[in-house]
Scaffold this motif. Structure first.
Motif, PDB file in Angstrom:
ATOM      1  N   SER A  61       0.701  -1.288   0.083  1.00 42.28           N
ATOM      2  CA  SER A  61      -0.042   0.036   0.098  1.00 42.28           C
ATOM      3  C   SER A  61       0.977   1.348   0.055  1.00 42.28           C
ATOM      4  O   SER A  61       2.010   1.241   0.758  1.00 42.28           O
ATOM      5  N   TRP A  62       0.411   2.171  -0.692  1.00 47.91           N
ATOM      6  CA  TRP A  62       1.044   3.536  -0.555  1.00 47.91           C
ATOM      7  C   TRP A  62       1.105   4.026   0.896  1.00 47.91           C
ATOM      8  O   TRP A  62       1.592   5.059   1.287  1.00 47.91           O
ATOM      9  N   ASP A  63       0.246   3.583   1.848  1.00 49.92           N
ATOM     10  CA  ASP A  63       0.238   3.924   3.233  1.00 49.92           C
ATOM     11  C   ASP A  63       1.598   3.323   3.727  1.00 49.92           C
ATOM     12  O   ASP A  63       2.054   4.079   5.036  1.00 49.92           O
ATOM     13  N   ILE A  64       2.384   2.636   3.240  1.00 52.02           N
ATOM     14  CA  ILE A  64       3.660   2.113   3.771  1.00 52.02           C
ATOM     15  C   ILE A  64       4.557   2.441   2.661  1.00 52.02           C
ATOM     16  O   ILE A  64       4.811   1.899   1.820  1.00 52.02           O
ATOM     17  N   THR A  65       5.501   3.457   3.269  1.00 48.43           N
ATOM     18  CA  THR A  65       6.648   3.758   2.377  1.00 48.43           C
ATOM     19  C   THR A  65       7.958   3.488   3.063  1.00 48.43           C
ATOM     20  O   THR A  65       8.048   2.714   4.039  1.00 48.43           O
ATOM     21  N   SER A  66       9.020   3.918   2.429  1.00 49.16           N
ATOM     22  CA  SER A  66      10.538   3.853   2.895  1.00 49.16           C
ATOM     23  C   SER A  66      10.422   4.193   4.502  1.00 49.16           C
ATOM     24  O   SER A  66      11.405   3.540   5.152  1.00 49.16           O
ATOM     25  N   ASP A  67       9.615   5.055   4.778  1.00 50.42           N
ATOM     26  CA  ASP A  67       9.612   5.662   6.219  1.00 50.42           C
ATOM     27  C   ASP A  67       9.301   4.342   7.122  1.00 50.42           C
ATOM     28  O   ASP A  67      10.231   3.919   8.163  1.00 50.42           O
ATOM     29  N   SER A  68       8.145   3.771   6.916  1.00 53.52           N
ATOM     30  CA  SER A  68       7.859   2.413   7.636  1.00 53.52           C
ATOM     31  C   SER A  68       8.540   1.214   7.360  1.00 53.52           C
ATOM     32  O   SER A  68       8.792   0.618   8.341  1.00 53.52           O
ATOM     33  N   LEU A  69       9.235   1.140   6.502  1.00 51.29           N
ATOM     34  CA  LEU A  69      10.018   0.072   5.983  1.00 51.29           C
ATOM     35  C   LEU A  69      11.418   0.074   6.893  1.00 51.29           C
ATOM     36  O   LEU A  69      12.042  -0.746   7.441  1.00 51.29           O
ATOM     37  N   ALA A  70      11.870   1.541   6.965  1.00 54.97           N
ATOM     38  CA  ALA A  70      13.001   1.894   7.927  1.00 54.97           C
ATOM     39  C   ALA A  70      12.583   1.478   9.427  1.00 54.97           C
ATOM     40  O   ALA A  70      13.503   0.792   9.992  1.00 54.97           O
ATOM     41  N   ALA A  71      11.338   1.747   9.653  1.00 52.18           N
ATOM     42  CA  ALA A  71      11.201   1.433  11.149  1.00 52.18           C
ATOM     43  C   ALA A  71      10.985  -0.046  11.308  1.00 52.18           C
ATOM     44  O   ALA A  71      11.525  -0.680  12.094  1.00 52.18           O
ATOM     45  N   TRP A  72      10.408  -0.589  10.116  1.00 51.96           N
ATOM     46  CA  TRP A  72      10.535  -2.399  10.356  1.00 51.96           C
ATOM     47  C   TRP A  72      11.983  -2.966  10.611  1.00 51.96           C
ATOM     48  O   TRP A  72      12.206  -3.750  11.281  1.00 51.96           O
ATOM     49  N   VAL A 107       6.435   1.934  14.575  1.00 47.12           N
ATOM     50  CA  VAL A 107       7.237   2.355  15.811  1.00 47.12           C
ATOM     51  C   VAL A 107       6.573   2.097  17.118  1.00 47.12           C
ATOM     52  O   VAL A 107       7.242   2.233  17.976  1.00 47.12           O
ATOM     53  N   ALA A 108       5.220   1.941  17.223  1.00 46.52           N
ATOM     54  CA  ALA A 108       4.610   1.587  18.286  1.00 46.52           C
ATOM     55  C   ALA A 108       5.294   0.645  19.119  1.00 46.52           C
ATOM     56  O   ALA A 108       5.460  -0.596  18.673  1.00 46.52           O
ATOM     57  N   GLY A 109       5.577   0.854  20.359  1.00 50.93           N
ATOM     58  CA  GLY A 109       6.300  -0.107  21.475  1.00 50.93           C
ATOM     59  C   GLY A 109       7.804  -0.340  20.771  1.00 50.93           C
ATOM     60  O   GLY A 109       8.238  -1.611  21.378  1.00 50.93           O
ATOM     61  N   ALA A 110       8.301   0.204  20.037  1.00 51.77           N
ATOM     62  CA  ALA A 110       9.785   0.098  19.521  1.00 51.77           C
ATOM     63  C   ALA A 110      10.767   0.091  20.722  1.00 51.77           C
ATOM     64  O   ALA A 110      10.519   1.101  21.546  1.00 51.77           O
ATOM     65  N   GLY A 111      11.582  -0.773  20.733  1.00 51.92           N
ATOM     66  CA  GLY A 111      13.020  -0.532  21.765  1.00 51.92           C
ATOM     67  C   GLY A 111      13.958   0.352  21.101  1.00 51.92           C
ATOM     68  O   GLY A 111      15.200   0.427  21.831  1.00 51.92           O
ATOM     69  N   TYR A 112      13.660   1.100  20.176  1.00 51.30           N
ATOM     70  CA  TYR A 112      14.562   2.203  19.522  1.00 51.30           C
ATOM     71  C   TYR A 112      14.066   3.691  19.606  1.00 51.30           C
ATOM     72  O   TYR A 112      13.107   3.743  19.801  1.00 51.30           O
ATOM     73  N   LYS A 113      14.954   4.550  19.800  1.00 51.59           N
ATOM     74  CA  LYS A 113      14.441   5.831  19.852  1.00 51.59           C
ATOM     75  C   LYS A 113      14.269   6.321  18.506  1.00 51.59           C
ATOM     76  O   LYS A 113      15.128   6.016  17.522  1.00 51.59           O
ATOM     77  N   THR A 114      13.029   7.292  18.194  1.00 57.37           N
ATOM     78  CA  THR A 114      12.922   7.527  16.750  1.00 57.37           C
ATOM     79  C   THR A 114      13.105   9.099  16.767  1.00 57.37           C
ATOM     80  O   THR A 114      12.297   9.687  17.530  1.00 57.37           O
ATOM     81  N   ARG A 115      13.705   9.471  15.636  1.00 57.90           N
ATOM     82  CA  ARG A 115      13.734  11.034  15.482  1.00 57.90           C
ATOM     83  C   ARG A 115      13.448  11.101  14.055  1.00 57.90           C
ATOM     84  O   ARG A 115      13.893  10.607  13.130  1.00 57.90           O
ATOM     85  N   VAL A 116      12.595  12.515  13.715  1.00 59.16           N
ATOM     86  CA  VAL A 116      12.636  12.786  12.415  1.00 59.16           C
ATOM     87  C   VAL A 116      12.844  14.465  12.390  1.00 59.16           C
ATOM     88  O   VAL A 116      12.754  15.163  13.124  1.00 59.16           O
ATOM     89  N   ILE A 117      14.032  14.623  11.395  1.00 59.92           N
ATOM     90  CA  ILE A 117      14.703  15.819  11.326  1.00 59.92           C
ATOM     91  C   ILE A 117      14.593  16.239  10.095  1.00 59.92           C
ATOM     92  O   ILE A 117      14.597  15.523   8.754  1.00 59.92           O
ATOM     93  N   ASN A 118      14.945  17.644   9.724  1.00 58.87           N
ATOM     94  CA  ASN A 118      15.263  18.257   8.454  1.00 58.87           C
ATOM     95  C   ASN A 118      16.733  18.202   8.194  1.00 58.87           C
ATOM     96  O   ASN A 118      17.450  17.911   8.947  1.00 58.87           O
ATOM     97  N   LYS A 119      16.746  17.818   6.801  1.00 58.87           N
ATOM     98  CA  LYS A 119      18.068  17.726   5.987  1.00 58.87           C
ATOM     99  C   LYS A 119      19.193  18.642   6.420  1.00 58.87           C
ATOM    100  O   LYS A 119      20.232  18.302   6.787  1.00 58.87           O
TER     101      LYS A 119
END
Length: 184
Positions: free
Chosen positions: A113-124, A165-177
C-alpha cells in the motif's frame, strides 16, 4: 550502537544527497542506511495513475525504486556496503545500504500500500536488527518537537509509520536535512 538512518528520496532533487551521505559517513556507530525511492518511486506513482495497475505491483515497483536509490548511494560512496536481506548482515560494517528484498518483506507480512513507504520500512528494519535508534532525514520542514501523529497528519511521515514504531525498543527522530547536516 546501531542506527538506522533513512534518507528521503527527495534529497536527490534537493541536491543535498552528497552532503547527507558525507554526514552519514561521519555519524557515530554502525549505520544501516535506508534510501527513499525518490524520483524512481515518483515514476511508479505516475505509471499507476496512467495504467491503473494494482497496489501489489506498485508496492513491488516502489521497493525496486528503493533498490535503485541504494545503487546510486553505493555508486556515490563505494565504501558503503550493500545488503538486501536482514539475514545477510553477518558482520556489520560502519555503513551498509539496504536494498530491500521483496520476498523478505512479503514474508514479514508488509502490506502492499502507498500507506507504507520507505519511512515504515526503515522502522521495520530497525525493529528487525534491534537498532538503538531510527533517524528519518527529510527535505521538508520538520517540527522536531511535534508528536509522530502530528507529523503523520501533516504528511511528513507515511500513514503506517506510527504503528510500525509503536512499542519499539529504539529511539525515533524525524529531522530536516539542514539539521542533519549540522551534526558533526
Amino acid at each position: 550502537m546501531i542506527t538506522v538512518i533513512k534518507l528521503g528520496g527527495s534529497l536527490l532533487s534537493a541536491s543535498a544527497l552528497p552532503a547527507c551521505l558525507d554526514t552519514v559517513e561521519r555519524y557515530p556507530g554502525n549505520i544501516l542506511l535506508v534510501p527513499g525511492g525518490g524520483v524512481f518511486a515518483d515514476q511508479v506513482r505516475l505509471a499507476q495513475r496512467q495504467w491503473g495497475f494494482d497496489d501489489v505491483a506498485a508496492h513491488r515497483m516502489a521497493i525496486l525504486a528503493m533498490g535503485q536509490m541504494a545503487l546510486l548511494f553505493n555508486s556515490l560512496k563505494p565504501d558503503f556496503a550493500l545488503f538486501d536481506s536482514v539475514l545477510k548482515i553477518i558482520s556489520l560494517p560502519k555503513v551498509a545500504v539496504w536494498s530491500p528484498d521483496i520476498d523478505e518483506l512479503d514474508e514479514a507480512g508488509i502490506v502492499p500500500s502507498w500507506d507504507i513507504t520507505s519511512d515504515s520500512l526503515a522502522a521495520w528494519l530497525a525493529g528487525r536488527v534491534q537498532a538503538d535508534a531510527l533517524l528519518l532525514v527529510k527535505s521538508c520542514s520538520v517540527d522536531e518537537g511535534a508528536a509522530l501523529t502530528d507529523l503523520q497528519q501533516g504528511g511528513v511521515i507515511d500513514v503506517g509509520f506510527v504503528s510500525f514504531v509503536a512499542g519499539a525498543g529504539y529511539k525515533t527522530r524525524v529531522i530536516n536535512k539542514d539539521r542533519f547536516l549540522s551534526i558533526s
